[in-house]
Design a protein around this motif. Structure first.
Motif, PDB file in Angstrom:
ATOM      1  N   THR A  19       0.844  -1.193   0.000  1.00 12.79           N
ATOM      2  CA  THR A  19       0.000   0.000   0.000  1.00 12.79           C
ATOM      3  C   THR A  19       0.881   1.246   0.000  1.00 12.79           C
ATOM      4  O   THR A  19       1.851   1.338   0.746  1.00 12.79           O
ATOM      5  CB  THR A  19      -0.916   0.000   1.235  1.00 12.79           C
ATOM      6  N   GLY A  20       0.537   2.179  -0.879  1.00  6.99           N
ATOM      7  CA  GLY A  20       1.304   3.416  -0.989  1.00  6.99           C
ATOM      8  C   GLY A  20       2.402   3.379  -2.029  1.00  6.99           C
ATOM      9  O   GLY A  20       3.011   4.412  -2.319  1.00  6.99           O
ATOM     10  N   HIS A  21       2.658   2.195  -2.621  1.00  8.05           N
ATOM     11  CA  HIS A  21       3.704   2.102  -3.650  1.00  8.05           C
ATOM     12  C   HIS A  21       3.290   2.905  -4.875  1.00  8.05           C
ATOM     13  O   HIS A  21       2.140   2.844  -5.319  1.00  8.05           O
ATOM     14  CB  HIS A  21       3.924   0.643  -4.036  1.00  8.05           C
ATOM     15  N   LEU A  22       4.231   3.660  -5.438  1.00 10.12           N
ATOM     16  CA  LEU A  22       3.987   4.453  -6.643  1.00 10.12           C
ATOM     17  C   LEU A  22       4.415   3.621  -7.850  1.00 10.12           C
ATOM     18  O   LEU A  22       5.605   3.396  -8.070  1.00 10.12           O
ATOM     19  CB  LEU A  22       4.781   5.758  -6.584  1.00 10.12           C
ATOM     20  N   VAL A  23       3.439   3.150  -8.615  1.00 13.24           N
ATOM     21  CA  VAL A  23       3.717   2.274  -9.758  1.00 13.24           C
ATOM     22  C   VAL A  23       4.401   3.061 -10.862  1.00 13.24           C
ATOM     23  O   VAL A  23       3.915   4.108 -11.310  1.00 13.24           O
ATOM     24  CB  VAL A  23       2.415   1.633 -10.274  1.00 13.24           C
ATOM     25  N   SER A  24       5.532   2.560 -11.314  1.00 15.32           N
ATOM     26  CA  SER A  24       6.354   3.211 -12.332  1.00 15.32           C
ATOM     27  C   SER A  24       6.199   2.505 -13.674  1.00 15.32           C
ATOM     28  O   SER A  24       5.671   1.384 -13.751  1.00 15.32           O
ATOM     29  CB  SER A  24       7.824   3.156 -11.909  1.00 15.32           C
ATOM     30  N   PRO A  25       6.698   3.111 -14.769  1.00 14.19           N
ATOM     31  CA  PRO A  25       6.708   2.414 -16.056  1.00 14.19           C
ATOM     32  C   PRO A  25       7.484   1.100 -15.981  1.00 14.19           C
ATOM     33  O   PRO A  25       7.116   0.121 -16.641  1.00 14.19           O
ATOM     34  CB  PRO A  25       7.387   3.412 -16.990  1.00 14.19           C
ATOM     35  N   GLU A  26       8.534   1.065 -15.172  1.00 10.18           N
ATOM     36  CA  GLU A  26       9.319  -0.165 -15.030  1.00 10.18           C
ATOM     37  C   GLU A  26       8.489  -1.266 -14.366  1.00 10.18           C
ATOM     38  O   GLU A  26       8.579  -2.441 -14.741  1.00 10.18           O
ATOM     39  CB  GLU A  26      10.582   0.115 -14.210  1.00 10.18           C
ATOM     40  N   ASP A  27       7.671  -0.888 -13.381  1.00 12.52           N
ATOM     41  CA  ASP A  27       6.777  -1.860 -12.759  1.00 12.52           C
ATOM     42  C   ASP A  27       5.803  -2.434 -13.782  1.00 12.52           C
ATOM     43  O   ASP A  27       5.536  -3.639 -13.812  1.00 12.52           O
ATOM     44  CB  ASP A  27       5.980  -1.213 -11.620  1.00 12.52           C
ATOM     45  N   VAL A  28       5.258  -1.553 -14.615  1.00  9.03           N
ATOM     46  CA  VAL A  28       4.307  -1.995 -15.635  1.00  9.03           C
ATOM     47  C   VAL A  28       4.987  -2.947 -16.614  1.00  9.03           C
ATOM     48  O   VAL A  28       4.443  -4.010 -16.964  1.00  9.03           O
ATOM     49  CB  VAL A  28       3.700  -0.786 -16.374  1.00  9.03           C
ATOM     50  N   ASP A  42      -8.925  -1.837  -9.112  1.00  3.51           N
ATOM     51  CA  ASP A  42      -9.913  -2.294  -8.144  1.00  3.51           C
ATOM     52  C   ASP A  42      -9.824  -1.500  -6.843  1.00  3.51           C
ATOM     53  O   ASP A  42     -10.593  -1.744  -5.913  1.00  3.51           O
ATOM     54  CB  ASP A  42      -9.756  -3.792  -7.867  1.00  3.51           C
ATOM     55  N   ALA A  43      -8.914  -0.545  -6.776  1.00  7.82           N
ATOM     56  CA  ALA A  43      -8.772   0.294  -5.586  1.00  7.82           C
ATOM     57  C   ALA A  43      -9.706   1.496  -5.667  1.00  7.82           C
ATOM     58  O   ALA A  43     -10.368   1.734  -6.685  1.00  7.82           O
ATOM     59  CB  ALA A  43      -7.323   0.756  -5.440  1.00  7.82           C
ATOM     60  N   TRP A  44      -9.733   2.271  -4.596  1.00 15.26           N
ATOM     61  CA  TRP A  44     -10.607   3.448  -4.547  1.00 15.26           C
ATOM     62  C   TRP A  44     -10.192   4.490  -5.583  1.00 15.26           C
ATOM     63  O   TRP A  44     -11.031   5.208  -6.111  1.00 15.26           O
ATOM     64  CB  TRP A  44     -10.550   4.049  -3.141  1.00 15.26           C
ATOM     65  N   SER A  45      -8.896   4.542  -5.896  1.00 21.53           N
ATOM     66  CA  SER A  45      -8.386   5.540  -6.828  1.00 21.53           C
ATOM     67  C   SER A  45      -7.264   4.950  -7.657  1.00 21.53           C
ATOM     68  O   SER A  45      -6.539   4.062  -7.198  1.00 21.53           O
ATOM     69  CB  SER A  45      -7.863   6.761  -6.055  1.00 21.53           C
ATOM     70  N   LEU A  46      -7.114   5.430  -8.895  1.00 20.77           N
ATOM     71  CA  LEU A  46      -5.961   5.029  -9.700  1.00 20.77           C
ATOM     72  C   LEU A  46      -4.683   5.584  -9.101  1.00 20.77           C
ATOM     73  O   LEU A  46      -3.604   5.008  -9.264  1.00 20.77           O
ATOM     74  CB  LEU A  46      -6.123   5.506 -11.147  1.00 20.77           C
ATOM     75  N   ASP A  47      -4.777   6.723  -8.421  1.00 21.07           N
ATOM     76  CA  ASP A  47      -3.646   7.238  -7.654  1.00 21.07           C
ATOM     77  C   ASP A  47      -3.477   6.401  -6.392  1.00 21.07           C
ATOM     78  O   ASP A  47      -4.330   5.573  -6.049  1.00 21.07           O
ATOM     79  CB  ASP A  47      -3.888   8.698  -7.273  1.00 21.07           C
ATOM     80  N   ARG A  48      -2.387   6.634  -5.704  1.00 27.18           N
ATOM     81  CA  ARG A  48      -2.211   6.004  -4.405  1.00 27.18           C
ATOM     82  C   ARG A  48      -3.308   6.478  -3.450  1.00 27.18           C
ATOM     83  O   ARG A  48      -3.959   7.502  -3.701  1.00 27.18           O
ATOM     84  CB  ARG A  48      -0.824   6.332  -3.861  1.00 27.18           C
ATOM     85  N   PRO A  49      -3.551   5.737  -2.366  1.00 22.17           N
ATOM     86  CA  PRO A  49      -4.633   6.128  -1.446  1.00 22.17           C
ATOM     87  C   PRO A  49      -4.511   7.575  -0.986  1.00 22.17           C
ATOM     88  O   PRO A  49      -3.420   8.062  -0.687  1.00 22.17           O
ATOM     89  CB  PRO A  49      -4.472   5.148  -0.281  1.00 22.17           C
ATOM     90  N   TYR A  50      -5.631   8.240  -0.915  1.00 21.93           N
ATOM     91  CA  TYR A  50      -5.647   9.642  -0.516  1.00 21.93           C
ATOM     92  C   TYR A  50      -5.015   9.877   0.854  1.00 21.93           C
ATOM     93  O   TYR A  50      -4.299  10.876   1.045  1.00 21.93           O
ATOM     94  CB  TYR A  50      -7.076  10.182  -0.542  1.00 21.93           C
ATOM     95  N   PRO A  51      -5.240   9.022   1.864  1.00 21.94           N
ATOM     96  CA  PRO A  51      -4.563   9.250   3.142  1.00 21.94           C
ATOM     97  C   PRO A  51      -3.043   9.216   3.021  1.00 21.94           C
ATOM     98  O   PRO A  51      -2.346   9.957   3.720  1.00 21.94           O
ATOM     99  CB  PRO A  51      -5.070   8.101   4.017  1.00 21.94           C
ATOM    100  N   VAL A  52      -2.519   8.379   2.113  1.00 22.32           N
ATOM    101  CA  VAL A  52      -1.071   8.327   1.889  1.00 22.32           C
ATOM    102  C   VAL A  52      -0.587   9.642   1.287  1.00 22.32           C
ATOM    103  O   VAL A  52       0.417  10.228   1.720  1.00 22.32           O
ATOM    104  CB  VAL A  52      -0.697   7.146   0.975  1.00 22.32           C
ATOM    105  N   ILE A  53      -1.310  10.112   0.278  1.00 21.67           N
ATOM    106  CA  ILE A  53      -0.925  11.370  -0.380  1.00 21.67           C
ATOM    107  C   ILE A  53      -1.000  12.537   0.603  1.00 21.67           C
ATOM    108  O   ILE A  53      -0.099  13.389   0.665  1.00 21.67           O
ATOM    109  CB  ILE A  53      -1.825  11.617  -1.606  1.00 21.67           C
ATOM    110  N   GLY A  54      -2.064  12.568   1.393  1.00 18.73           N
ATOM    111  CA  GLY A  54      -2.199  13.649   2.373  1.00 18.73           C
ATOM    112  C   GLY A  54      -1.090  13.625   3.407  1.00 18.73           C
ATOM    113  O   GLY A  54      -0.550  14.673   3.787  1.00 18.73           O
TER     114      GLY A  54
END
Length: 268
Positions: free
Chosen positions: A121-130, A188-200
């Motif tokens: 949780t909170g990992h920022l998916v990169s092009p390399e991950d994809v 399947d997550a709440w957001s395509l971005d990382r979770p909002y609490p993580v970003i905040g």
């Protein structure tokens, strides 16, 4: 997965398994701003007809009217599609498209399911991950495919933890997919971005604007749509299924609810 989420039908001369990829729209702890659904009973329906037309309930064939519901909810509640207008007022130097302006053809295509549920949780998916996940399934992306990220958040649906669960895409990952002809992607997550609490939390610590919803704001650079709060992605093969994810035609909407369905070919 509930057995009712799967059915087999004959479609265009082929047998396909229908997999329901959508969440129900209704009150749930997984939504910080949950939908409010008010029931209209059969008795309420009968009273309405008596009020409007003077028809007494006792003359109705069943003695009752028709049931219904009155809903108050965001266009981003439940399984939904985000239009470019959601991300910013302009995209690629022009006014961003609303959901009712995006061609329907964009929401039908071969599904490519990438399993990123091992990422924390909170990992920022990169092009390399994809790229690593694509190599893992032996697939080269083609324009028009719909890329779906299975984060594992499925398991947390119905709980407050869902809002803060899963990894999310970074700006570079989104733009690299769009450059390859991917106009729709989903999670399947709440957001395509990382979770909002993580970003905040990161903002309070680092004050770095580049970390603020980079997947969404990438849509200001390149026009694309994404799906959020999908379900049952584990029931789809990595490749070989087709996804239908037509949004409701909300006039001028920044997004709209979707009844997303996966079509999985069934061998005779």
């Amino acid at each position: 997965m509930n057995p009712r989420d799967v059915d087999v039908v004959e479609l265009l001369g082929r047998r396909v398994r229908l997999v329901d990829l959508s969440r129900p729209v209704g009150p749930t702890p997984s939504e910080p701003n949950p939908p409010r659904i008010g029931p209209v009973s059969h008795e309420d329906g009968a009273e309405l007809w008596e009020h409007l037309f003077g028809i007494p309930p006792e003359v109705l064939p069943t003695g009752t009217g028709f049931a219904g519901e009155v809903a108050e909810l965001s266009t981003h509640a439940g399984t939904h599609a985000d239009a470019p207008w959601h991300y910013a007022p302009t995209s690629e130097g022009e006014r961003a498209s609303r959901i009712d302006e995006v061609p329907l053809s964009r929401f039908v295509g071969p599904a490519v399911v990438l399993d990123v549920s091992d990422l924390p949780t909170g990992h920022l998916v990169s092009p390399e991950d994809v790229e690593e996940r694509l190599r893992g399934i032996g697939h080269d992306l083609a324009p028009g495919e719909i890329v779906l990220f299975r984060t594992g958040a499925d398991e947390a649906w119905g709980t407050e933890e869902y809002f803060g669960y899963g990894c999310g895409l970074g700006r570079e990952a989104v733009l690299s997919l769009v450059e390859r002809g991917i106009g729709v992607m989903g999670t399947d997550a709440w957001s395509l971005d990382r979770p909002y609490p993580v970003i905040g939390g990161e903002w309070r610590e680092k004050r770095d604007p580049s970390l603020l919803w980079p997947a969404h704001y990438a849509g200001a650079e390149r026009a694309y749509c994404h799906l959020e709060k999908l379900a049952n992605l584990a029931a789809l093969p990595a490749v070989g299924a087709t996804v239908l994810c037509m949004p409701i035609k909300v006039e001028g909407g920044s997004g709209a609810w979707v009844r997303a369905v996966g079509l999985v070919p069934v061998e005779p």
